[in-house]
Design an enzyme around this catalytic site. Structure first.
Site, PDB file in Angstrom:
ATOM      1  N   GLY A   1       0.801  -1.213   0.000  1.00 50.98           N
ATOM      2  CA  GLY A   1       0.000   0.000   0.000  1.00 50.98           C
ATOM      3  C   GLY A   1       0.835   1.265   0.000  1.00 50.98           C
ATOM      4  O   GLY A   1       2.014   1.272  -0.380  1.00 50.98           O
ATOM      5  N   CYS A   2       0.227   2.340   0.474  1.00 49.54           N
ATOM      6  CA  CYS A   2       0.797   3.671   0.314  1.00 49.54           C
ATOM      7  C   CYS A   2       2.077   3.913   1.112  1.00 49.54           C
ATOM      8  O   CYS A   2       2.819   4.836   0.804  1.00 49.54           O
ATOM      9  CB  CYS A   2      -0.245   4.726   0.707  1.00 49.54           C
ATOM     10  SG  CYS A   2      -1.691   4.784  -0.380  1.00 49.54           S
ATOM     11  N   TYR A   3       2.347   3.106   2.124  1.00 48.24           N
ATOM     12  CA  TYR A   3       3.517   3.358   2.962  1.00 48.24           C
ATOM     13  C   TYR A   3       4.763   2.599   2.508  1.00 48.24           C
ATOM     14  O   TYR A   3       5.830   2.699   3.112  1.00 48.24           O
ATOM     15  CB  TYR A   3       3.207   2.975   4.415  1.00 48.24           C
ATOM     16  CG  TYR A   3       2.896   1.519   4.652  1.00 48.24           C
ATOM     17  CD1 TYR A   3       3.910   0.568   4.746  1.00 48.24           C
ATOM     18  CD2 TYR A   3       1.571   1.080   4.780  1.00 48.24           C
ATOM     19  CE1 TYR A   3       3.627  -0.768   4.955  1.00 48.24           C
ATOM     20  CE2 TYR A   3       1.286  -0.265   4.989  1.00 48.24           C
ATOM     21  CZ  TYR A   3       2.310  -1.181   5.078  1.00 48.24           C
ATOM     22  OH  TYR A   3       2.026  -2.505   5.283  1.00 48.24           O
TER      23      TYR A   3
ATOM     24  N   HIS B   1       2.747  11.920   3.390  1.00 49.21           N
ATOM     25  CA  HIS B   1       2.039  11.269   2.284  1.00 49.21           C
ATOM     26  C   HIS B   1       0.637  11.856   2.170  1.00 49.21           C
ATOM     27  O   HIS B   1      -0.153  11.789   3.127  1.00 49.21           O
ATOM     28  CB  HIS B   1       1.936   9.761   2.525  1.00 49.21           C
ATOM     29  CG  HIS B   1       0.991   9.080   1.588  1.00 49.21           C
ATOM     30  ND1 HIS B   1       1.240   8.966   0.239  1.00 49.21           N
ATOM     31  CD2 HIS B   1      -0.213   8.487   1.803  1.00 49.21           C
ATOM     32  CE1 HIS B   1       0.220   8.339  -0.330  1.00 49.21           C
ATOM     33  NE2 HIS B   1      -0.665   8.031   0.590  1.00 49.21           N
TER      34      HIS B   1
ATOM     35  N   PHE C   1       0.933   6.519   5.406  1.00 48.59           N
ATOM     36  CA  PHE C   1      -0.117   5.746   6.067  1.00 48.59           C
ATOM     37  C   PHE C   1      -0.646   4.680   5.111  1.00 48.59           C
ATOM     38  O   PHE C   1      -0.748   4.902   3.910  1.00 48.59           O
ATOM     39  CB  PHE C   1      -1.264   6.662   6.491  1.00 48.59           C
ATOM     40  CG  PHE C   1      -0.801   7.970   7.073  1.00 48.59           C
ATOM     41  CD1 PHE C   1      -0.386   8.045   8.392  1.00 48.59           C
ATOM     42  CD2 PHE C   1      -0.748   9.118   6.294  1.00 48.59           C
ATOM     43  CE1 PHE C   1       0.059   9.244   8.929  1.00 48.59           C
ATOM     44  CE2 PHE C   1      -0.306  10.320   6.826  1.00 48.59           C
ATOM     45  CZ  PHE C   1       0.097  10.381   8.146  1.00 48.59           C
TER      46      PHE C   1
END
Length: 419
Positions: free
Chosen positions: A156-158, A297, A373
Protein backbone atom coordinates in the site's frame (compact mmCIF):
# COMPACT_ATOMS: atom_id res chain seq x y z
CA UNK A 1 28.06 4.37 9.17
CA UNK A 2 26.29 7.01 7.08
CA UNK A 3 23.93 5.78 4.37
CA UNK A 4 22.88 8.35 1.80
CA UNK A 5 20.31 8.74 -0.93
CA UNK A 6 22.31 9.79 -4.01
CA UNK A 7 19.49 10.40 -6.48
CA UNK A 8 15.70 10.59 -6.51
CA UNK A 9 13.75 10.82 -9.75
CA UNK A 10 10.08 10.54 -10.72
CA UNK A 11 8.07 9.55 -13.78
CA UNK A 12 4.41 9.64 -14.79
CA UNK A 13 2.39 8.46 -17.81
CA UNK A 14 1.76 11.18 -20.41
CA UNK A 15 -2.05 11.11 -20.24
CA UNK A 16 -3.52 13.67 -17.84
CA UNK A 17 -6.96 13.59 -16.26
CA UNK A 18 -8.48 16.96 -15.40
CA UNK A 19 -10.41 16.64 -12.16
CA UNK A 20 -13.63 18.58 -13.00
CA UNK A 21 -14.00 16.70 -16.28
CA UNK A 22 -13.34 13.34 -14.64
CA UNK A 23 -16.00 14.23 -12.05
CA UNK A 24 -18.49 14.98 -14.82
CA UNK A 25 -17.92 11.54 -16.36
CA UNK A 26 -18.38 9.68 -13.07
CA UNK A 27 -21.40 11.79 -12.11
CA UNK A 28 -23.12 11.02 -15.43
CA UNK A 29 -23.10 7.22 -15.04
CA UNK A 30 -26.63 5.80 -15.29
CA UNK A 31 -26.36 3.39 -12.35
CA UNK A 32 -25.80 6.06 -9.70
CA UNK A 33 -28.39 6.65 -7.01
CA UNK A 34 -29.20 10.17 -5.90
CA UNK A 35 -26.87 9.71 -2.92
CA UNK A 36 -24.17 8.23 -5.14
CA UNK A 37 -24.37 11.22 -7.47
CA UNK A 38 -24.01 13.61 -4.53
CA UNK A 39 -21.03 11.63 -3.22
CA UNK A 40 -19.28 11.76 -6.60
CA UNK A 41 -19.57 15.53 -6.76
CA UNK A 42 -18.56 16.00 -3.11
CA UNK A 43 -15.57 13.63 -3.24
CA UNK A 44 -14.15 14.96 -6.51
CA UNK A 45 -14.65 18.61 -5.54
CA UNK A 46 -13.20 18.26 -2.04
CA UNK A 47 -10.15 16.19 -3.05
CA UNK A 48 -7.93 19.28 -3.60
CA UNK A 49 -6.74 17.76 -6.89
CA UNK A 50 -6.46 19.58 -10.21
CA UNK A 51 -4.78 16.96 -12.40
CA UNK A 52 -3.78 13.30 -12.26
CA UNK A 53 -1.88 11.01 -14.62
CA UNK A 54 -3.13 7.69 -15.95
CA UNK A 55 -1.67 4.83 -17.97
CA UNK A 56 -5.17 4.00 -19.22
CA UNK A 57 -5.30 5.96 -22.46
CA UNK A 58 -8.92 4.86 -22.97
CA UNK A 59 -9.95 7.34 -20.28
CA UNK A 60 -9.61 10.20 -22.77
CA UNK A 61 -11.59 11.58 -25.66
CA UNK A 62 -8.52 10.94 -27.81
CA UNK A 63 -9.06 7.18 -27.53
CA UNK A 64 -10.27 5.41 -30.65
CA UNK A 65 -10.17 1.86 -29.30
CA UNK A 66 -12.08 -0.56 -31.50
CA UNK A 67 -13.19 -2.57 -28.48
CA UNK A 68 -13.15 -0.23 -25.45
CA UNK A 69 -12.75 -1.91 -22.08
CA UNK A 70 -12.60 0.98 -19.59
CA UNK A 71 -14.49 3.88 -21.17
CA UNK A 72 -16.66 4.17 -24.25
CA UNK A 73 -16.39 7.76 -25.54
CA UNK A 74 -19.32 7.19 -27.90
CA UNK A 75 -21.76 6.58 -25.04
CA UNK A 76 -19.88 8.17 -22.12
CA UNK A 77 -20.14 4.92 -20.17
CA UNK A 78 -17.49 3.66 -17.77
CA UNK A 79 -17.02 -0.07 -18.31
CA UNK A 80 -16.05 -2.89 -15.91
CA UNK A 81 -13.17 -4.98 -17.22
CA UNK A 82 -12.14 -8.05 -15.29
CA UNK A 83 -9.22 -8.15 -12.90
CA UNK A 84 -7.29 -10.16 -15.52
CA UNK A 85 -7.77 -7.46 -18.16
CA UNK A 86 -6.61 -4.79 -15.72
CA UNK A 87 -3.62 -6.84 -14.58
CA UNK A 88 -2.52 -7.56 -18.16
CA UNK A 89 -2.35 -3.81 -18.75
CA UNK A 90 -0.41 -3.42 -15.51
CA UNK A 91 2.23 -5.87 -16.74
CA UNK A 92 2.77 -3.79 -19.89
CA UNK A 93 2.37 -0.22 -18.66
CA UNK A 94 3.89 -0.55 -15.19
CA UNK A 95 7.01 -2.06 -16.75
CA UNK A 96 7.47 1.14 -18.76
CA UNK A 97 7.27 3.29 -15.63
CA UNK A 98 9.56 1.02 -13.60
CA UNK A 99 12.21 1.18 -16.31
CA UNK A 100 11.77 4.91 -16.95
CA UNK A 101 12.20 5.84 -13.30
CA UNK A 102 15.14 3.46 -12.82
CA UNK A 103 16.97 4.84 -15.86
CA UNK A 104 16.48 8.39 -14.63
CA UNK A 105 17.76 7.59 -11.15
CA UNK A 106 20.94 6.09 -12.62
CA UNK A 107 21.41 8.99 -15.04
CA UNK A 108 21.09 11.46 -12.14
CA UNK A 109 23.88 9.71 -10.23
CA UNK A 110 27.02 10.11 -12.38
CA UNK A 111 29.24 8.50 -9.75
CA UNK A 112 27.35 5.21 -10.07
CA UNK A 113 27.51 2.99 -13.15
CA UNK A 114 25.27 0.09 -14.09
CA UNK A 115 27.76 -2.58 -12.91
CA UNK A 116 27.87 -0.91 -9.46
CA UNK A 117 24.27 -1.85 -8.59
CA UNK A 118 24.35 -4.74 -6.11
CA UNK A 119 20.73 -4.77 -4.91
CA UNK A 120 17.38 -3.94 -6.51
CA UNK A 121 14.18 -3.34 -4.53
CA UNK A 122 10.92 -2.89 -6.45
CA UNK A 123 7.58 -1.86 -4.96
CA UNK A 124 3.98 -2.01 -6.19
CA UNK A 125 0.52 -2.87 -4.87
CA UNK A 126 -1.53 -2.35 -8.03
CA UNK A 127 -0.70 -5.47 -10.02
CA UNK A 128 1.24 -8.73 -10.24
CA UNK A 129 3.26 -10.58 -12.86
CA UNK A 130 6.28 -12.86 -12.89
CA UNK A 131 9.01 -12.56 -14.07
CA UNK A 132 8.24 -9.27 -12.40
CA UNK A 133 9.37 -5.64 -12.52
CA UNK A 134 12.67 -6.47 -10.82
CA UNK A 135 13.50 -8.89 -13.65
CA UNK A 136 12.39 -6.38 -16.30
CA UNK A 137 14.63 -3.66 -14.85
CA UNK A 138 17.66 -5.97 -14.76
CA UNK A 139 17.18 -6.84 -18.42
CA UNK A 140 16.34 -3.34 -19.65
CA UNK A 141 19.18 -1.58 -17.84
CA UNK A 142 21.74 -4.33 -18.31
CA UNK A 143 22.29 -4.86 -14.60
CA UNK A 144 24.44 -7.72 -13.40
CA UNK A 145 22.22 -10.85 -13.61
CA UNK A 146 23.49 -11.76 -10.15
CA UNK A 147 22.11 -8.55 -8.59
CA UNK A 148 20.12 -9.32 -5.44
CA UNK A 149 16.44 -8.67 -6.22
CA UNK A 150 13.57 -8.05 -3.81
CA UNK A 151 9.94 -7.12 -4.53
CA UNK A 152 7.62 -5.57 -1.93
CA UNK A 153 4.09 -6.26 -3.10
CA UNK A 154 0.63 -5.24 -1.94
CA UNK A 155 1.76 -3.19 1.06
CA UNK A 156 0.00 0.00 0.00
CA UNK A 157 0.80 3.67 0.31
CA UNK A 158 3.52 3.36 2.96
CA UNK A 159 5.71 0.82 1.10
CA UNK A 160 8.41 3.27 -0.04
CA UNK A 161 9.71 3.43 3.53
CA UNK A 162 10.15 -0.31 4.07
CA UNK A 163 11.98 -0.29 0.72
CA UNK A 164 14.33 2.51 1.77
CA UNK A 165 14.78 0.93 5.18
CA UNK A 166 15.78 -2.35 3.52
CA UNK A 167 18.20 -0.46 1.27
CA UNK A 168 19.76 1.17 4.33
CA UNK A 169 20.15 -2.22 6.02
CA UNK A 170 21.83 -3.70 2.94
CA UNK A 171 24.33 -0.83 2.90
CA UNK A 172 25.03 -1.12 6.61
CA UNK A 173 25.71 -4.83 6.18
CA UNK A 174 27.92 -4.24 3.13
CA UNK A 175 29.56 -0.77 2.87
CA UNK A 176 30.17 -1.36 -0.86
CA UNK A 177 26.51 -2.05 -1.64
CA UNK A 178 24.65 0.19 -4.09
CA UNK A 179 20.86 -0.24 -3.95
CA UNK A 180 18.36 0.82 -6.62
CA UNK A 181 14.85 1.32 -5.20
CA UNK A 182 11.92 1.71 -7.62
CA UNK A 183 8.22 2.25 -6.77
CA UNK A 184 5.60 2.23 -9.54
CA UNK A 185 1.82 2.21 -9.17
CA UNK A 186 -1.06 2.17 -11.66
CA UNK A 187 -3.93 2.94 -9.31
CA UNK A 188 -6.15 4.19 -12.13
CA UNK A 189 -6.42 0.63 -13.46
CA UNK A 190 -8.84 -0.09 -10.62
CA UNK A 191 -11.24 2.85 -10.85
CA UNK A 192 -14.86 2.04 -11.64
CA UNK A 193 -18.32 3.47 -11.23
CA UNK A 194 -20.13 2.57 -8.02
CA UNK A 195 -22.45 3.86 -5.32
CA UNK A 196 -20.03 2.63 -2.66
CA UNK A 197 -18.46 5.62 -0.82
CA UNK A 198 -15.00 4.01 -0.60
CA UNK A 199 -14.97 3.23 -4.32
CA UNK A 200 -16.09 6.76 -5.17
CA UNK A 201 -13.38 8.25 -2.95
CA UNK A 202 -10.75 6.05 -4.60
CA UNK A 203 -11.90 7.17 -8.04
CA UNK A 204 -11.54 10.80 -6.95
CA UNK A 205 -8.06 10.41 -5.43
CA UNK A 206 -5.91 7.77 -7.05
CA UNK A 207 -3.49 8.13 -9.95
CA UNK A 208 -0.40 6.61 -11.58
CA UNK A 209 3.27 7.39 -11.10
CA UNK A 210 6.73 6.06 -10.27
CA UNK A 211 9.82 7.13 -8.35
CA UNK A 212 13.32 5.67 -8.08
CA UNK A 213 16.33 6.27 -5.85
CA UNK A 214 19.96 5.21 -5.51
CA UNK A 215 21.05 4.42 -1.94
CA UNK A 216 24.62 3.70 -0.86
CA UNK A 217 27.18 4.18 1.91
CA UNK A 218 30.00 4.43 -0.62
CA UNK A 219 32.10 7.59 -0.75
CA UNK A 220 31.47 8.65 -4.35
CA UNK A 221 33.51 11.57 -5.77
CA UNK A 222 31.67 14.27 -7.65
CA UNK A 223 28.03 15.04 -6.94
CA UNK A 224 27.22 15.21 -3.21
CA UNK A 225 24.45 13.07 -1.78
CA UNK A 226 20.89 14.41 -1.55
CA UNK A 227 19.79 12.98 1.79
CA UNK A 228 21.21 11.17 4.76
CA UNK A 229 18.90 8.32 5.77
CA UNK A 230 18.81 8.75 9.54
CA UNK A 231 16.03 6.63 11.09
CA UNK A 232 12.89 4.65 10.22
CA UNK A 233 10.09 3.43 12.49
CA UNK A 234 6.83 1.49 12.06
CA UNK A 235 3.73 1.84 14.24
CA UNK A 236 0.39 0.02 14.07
CA UNK A 237 -2.44 2.10 15.48
CA UNK A 238 -4.61 0.27 18.05
CA UNK A 239 -7.69 0.75 15.84
CA UNK A 240 -8.28 1.02 12.11
CA UNK A 241 -7.75 -2.49 10.76
CA UNK A 242 -11.11 -2.37 8.98
CA UNK A 243 -10.93 1.32 8.06
CA UNK A 244 -8.14 1.06 5.47
CA UNK A 245 -7.68 -2.07 3.37
CA UNK A 246 -6.83 -3.20 -0.18
CA UNK A 247 -8.52 -6.33 -1.52
CA UNK A 248 -8.68 -8.21 -4.83
CA UNK A 249 -12.10 -8.36 -6.49
CA UNK A 250 -13.44 -9.83 -9.72
CA UNK A 251 -13.48 -6.38 -11.38
CA UNK A 252 -10.20 -4.94 -10.12
CA UNK A 253 -8.70 -4.29 -6.72
CA UNK A 254 -11.06 -2.83 -4.12
CA UNK A 255 -10.04 0.00 -1.81
CA UNK A 256 -11.48 0.35 1.67
CA UNK A 257 -10.87 3.93 2.74
CA UNK A 258 -13.28 4.71 5.55
CA UNK A 259 -14.15 8.30 6.36
CA UNK A 260 -12.94 7.66 9.91
CA UNK A 261 -9.29 7.31 8.77
CA UNK A 262 -8.44 11.02 9.24
CA UNK A 263 -9.81 10.83 12.79
CA UNK A 264 -7.69 7.76 13.56
CA UNK A 265 -4.61 9.58 12.31
CA UNK A 266 -5.59 12.64 14.32
CA UNK A 267 -5.88 10.56 17.49
CA UNK A 268 -2.68 8.54 17.07
CA UNK A 269 -0.20 10.64 15.09
CA UNK A 270 1.59 11.94 18.19
CA UNK A 271 2.18 8.41 19.45
CA UNK A 272 3.29 7.28 16.01
CA UNK A 273 5.95 10.00 15.87
CA UNK A 274 7.29 9.36 19.36
CA UNK A 275 9.49 6.32 18.51
CA UNK A 276 11.07 8.14 15.57
CA UNK A 277 11.85 11.44 17.24
CA UNK A 278 13.13 9.75 20.40
CA UNK A 279 15.97 8.35 18.24
CA UNK A 280 17.46 11.86 18.00
CA UNK A 281 18.02 13.73 21.25
CA UNK A 282 18.09 17.09 19.46
CA UNK A 283 14.49 16.54 18.26
CA UNK A 284 12.88 14.72 21.16
CA UNK A 285 10.43 17.05 22.90
CA UNK A 286 10.93 19.82 20.36
CA UNK A 287 7.81 21.56 18.94
CA UNK A 288 6.98 19.80 15.69
CA UNK A 289 7.00 22.97 13.61
CA UNK A 290 10.63 23.53 14.63
CA UNK A 291 11.59 20.64 12.38
CA UNK A 292 12.09 22.46 9.10
CA UNK A 293 10.57 20.12 6.51
CA UNK A 294 7.62 17.70 6.65
CA UNK A 295 7.13 15.15 3.88
CA UNK A 296 3.62 13.84 4.57
CA UNK A 297 2.04 11.27 2.28
CA UNK A 298 -1.03 13.06 0.87
CA UNK A 299 -3.50 10.25 1.27
CA UNK A 300 -6.21 12.88 0.92
CA UNK A 301 -6.88 16.50 1.76
CA UNK A 302 -8.60 15.71 5.05
CA UNK A 303 -5.61 13.63 6.19
CA UNK A 304 -3.26 16.52 5.51
CA UNK A 305 -5.63 18.88 7.35
CA UNK A 306 -5.61 16.62 10.42
CA UNK A 307 -1.81 16.25 10.40
CA UNK A 308 -1.26 19.98 10.08
CA UNK A 309 -3.72 20.81 12.84
CA UNK A 310 -2.54 18.16 15.30
CA UNK A 311 1.17 18.95 14.83
CA UNK A 312 0.64 22.72 14.58
CA UNK A 313 2.57 22.91 11.31
CA UNK A 314 2.66 26.03 9.17
CA UNK A 315 1.01 26.32 5.77
CA UNK A 316 4.49 26.46 4.20
CA UNK A 317 5.47 23.15 5.75
CA UNK A 318 2.49 21.43 4.07
CA UNK A 319 3.08 22.95 0.62
CA UNK A 320 5.12 20.00 -0.75
CA UNK A 321 2.42 17.50 0.25
CA UNK A 322 -0.51 19.65 -0.89
CA UNK A 323 1.11 20.54 -4.21
CA UNK A 324 1.92 16.90 -4.89
CA UNK A 325 -1.72 16.01 -4.21
CA UNK A 326 -2.98 18.89 -6.34
CA UNK A 327 -0.83 18.07 -9.38
CA UNK A 328 -0.56 14.27 -9.23
CA UNK A 329 -3.19 12.87 -6.87
CA UNK A 330 -2.48 9.86 -4.66
CA UNK A 331 -0.06 7.50 -6.45
CA UNK A 332 0.13 5.08 -3.51
CA UNK A 333 3.72 4.09 -2.62
CA UNK A 334 5.40 6.51 -5.04
CA UNK A 335 3.64 9.59 -3.69
CA UNK A 336 5.73 10.35 -0.62
CA UNK A 337 8.87 10.21 -2.79
CA UNK A 338 7.31 12.90 -5.01
CA UNK A 339 6.84 14.99 -1.85
CA UNK A 340 10.48 14.49 -0.84
CA UNK A 341 11.60 15.40 -4.36
CA UNK A 342 9.56 18.60 -4.05
CA UNK A 343 11.37 19.45 -0.81
CA UNK A 344 14.75 18.76 -2.39
CA UNK A 345 13.90 21.21 -5.18
CA UNK A 346 13.02 24.01 -2.75
CA UNK A 347 15.55 26.85 -2.47
CA UNK A 348 18.09 26.03 0.21
CA UNK A 349 17.66 28.17 3.34
CA UNK A 350 21.05 29.22 4.64
CA UNK A 351 19.75 30.99 7.72
CA UNK A 352 18.40 27.99 9.61
CA UNK A 353 14.81 29.19 9.26
CA UNK A 354 11.87 26.82 9.40
CA UNK A 355 8.46 27.25 7.84
CA UNK A 356 7.35 29.65 10.58
CA UNK A 357 10.11 32.21 10.16
CA UNK A 358 11.65 31.18 13.47
CA UNK A 359 15.09 29.67 13.91
CA UNK A 360 15.02 25.96 13.09
CA UNK A 361 16.74 23.25 15.07
CA UNK A 362 20.41 22.75 14.17
CA UNK A 363 20.91 25.88 12.00
CA UNK A 364 22.53 25.01 8.70
CA UNK A 365 21.27 21.41 8.87
CA UNK A 366 17.89 20.82 7.27
CA UNK A 367 15.95 17.91 8.71
CA UNK A 368 13.01 16.23 7.00
CA UNK A 369 10.42 14.33 9.01
CA UNK A 370 8.27 12.11 6.82
CA UNK A 371 5.16 10.00 7.33
CA UNK A 372 3.08 7.62 5.21
CA UNK A 373 -0.12 5.75 6.07
CA UNK A 374 -1.53 2.47 4.81
CA UNK A 375 -3.62 -0.63 5.48
CA UNK A 376 -3.76 -1.77 9.02
CA UNK A 377 -3.75 1.15 9.91
CA UNK A 378 0.04 1.30 9.52
CA UNK A 379 2.07 4.46 10.07
CA UNK A 380 5.59 4.47 8.63
CA UNK A 381 7.86 7.33 9.67
CA UNK A 382 11.30 8.41 8.54
CA UNK A 383 13.86 11.05 9.47
CA UNK A 384 16.25 12.44 6.87
CA UNK A 385 18.87 15.17 6.66
CA UNK A 386 19.03 17.23 3.48
CA UNK A 387 22.63 17.44 2.26
CA UNK A 388 22.50 19.16 -1.11
CA UNK A 389 21.18 22.42 -2.53
CA UNK A 390 18.43 22.20 -5.18
CA UNK A 391 19.41 21.34 -8.74
CA UNK A 392 18.74 24.81 -10.07
CA UNK A 393 14.99 24.78 -10.50
CA UNK A 394 12.02 25.10 -8.19
CA UNK A 395 9.40 22.36 -8.42
CA UNK A 396 6.75 22.72 -11.07
CA UNK A 397 3.41 23.99 -9.81
CA UNK A 398 1.53 22.54 -12.74
CA UNK A 399 2.18 19.23 -14.45
CA UNK A 400 5.26 17.06 -14.67
CA UNK A 401 6.95 16.37 -17.97
CA UNK A 402 5.67 13.45 -19.95
CA UNK A 403 6.78 10.26 -18.22
CA UNK A 404 9.62 12.23 -16.65
CA UNK A 405 10.63 15.40 -14.85
CA UNK A 406 13.96 15.86 -16.60
CA UNK A 407 15.33 19.35 -17.08
CA UNK A 408 14.65 20.84 -20.47
CA UNK A 409 11.89 18.44 -21.44
CA UNK A 410 8.66 19.75 -22.89
CA UNK A 411 5.68 19.59 -20.51
CA UNK A 412 2.95 17.11 -21.22
CA UNK A 413 -0.19 18.55 -22.78
CA UNK A 414 -3.37 17.94 -20.76
CA UNK A 415 -5.61 15.25 -22.19
CA UNK A 416 -9.01 15.22 -20.53
CA UNK A 417 -11.64 12.57 -20.14
CA UNK A 418 -14.91 13.03 -21.97
CA UNK A 419 -17.18 15.34 -20.02
Amino acid sequence: MTVNLRSLETAVPPTILIQPEARAVFAAQPGLTRLGSRLVNTCFDSAAIDTRHTAVQELTTESRAQDPQFFDPATGLLLSPSTKVRNDIFATEATKLFIEAAQKALAACPGVDVPDITHLVTVSCTGFFNPGPDYKIVRALGLNPAVQRYHLGFMGCYAAFPALRAAKSFCEADPEAVVLVVCAELCSLHVRTSNDPDTIMGSALFADGAAAAIVTARDIPGEPALLRLDHFETVLTPVGEESMAWNIGDEGFEMVLGNYVPHIIDDHIIGALEPLLSRDSSLHGLPYRDIQHWAIHPGGRSILDKVQSRLDLSDEQLVPARETLRNFGNMSSATVLFVIRHILDLPAADDGQNGTGDAAVNPGEQRICSMAFGPGLTVETALFTRLQAPRGATPASGSETSAADGAGAEPAQPVSVRA
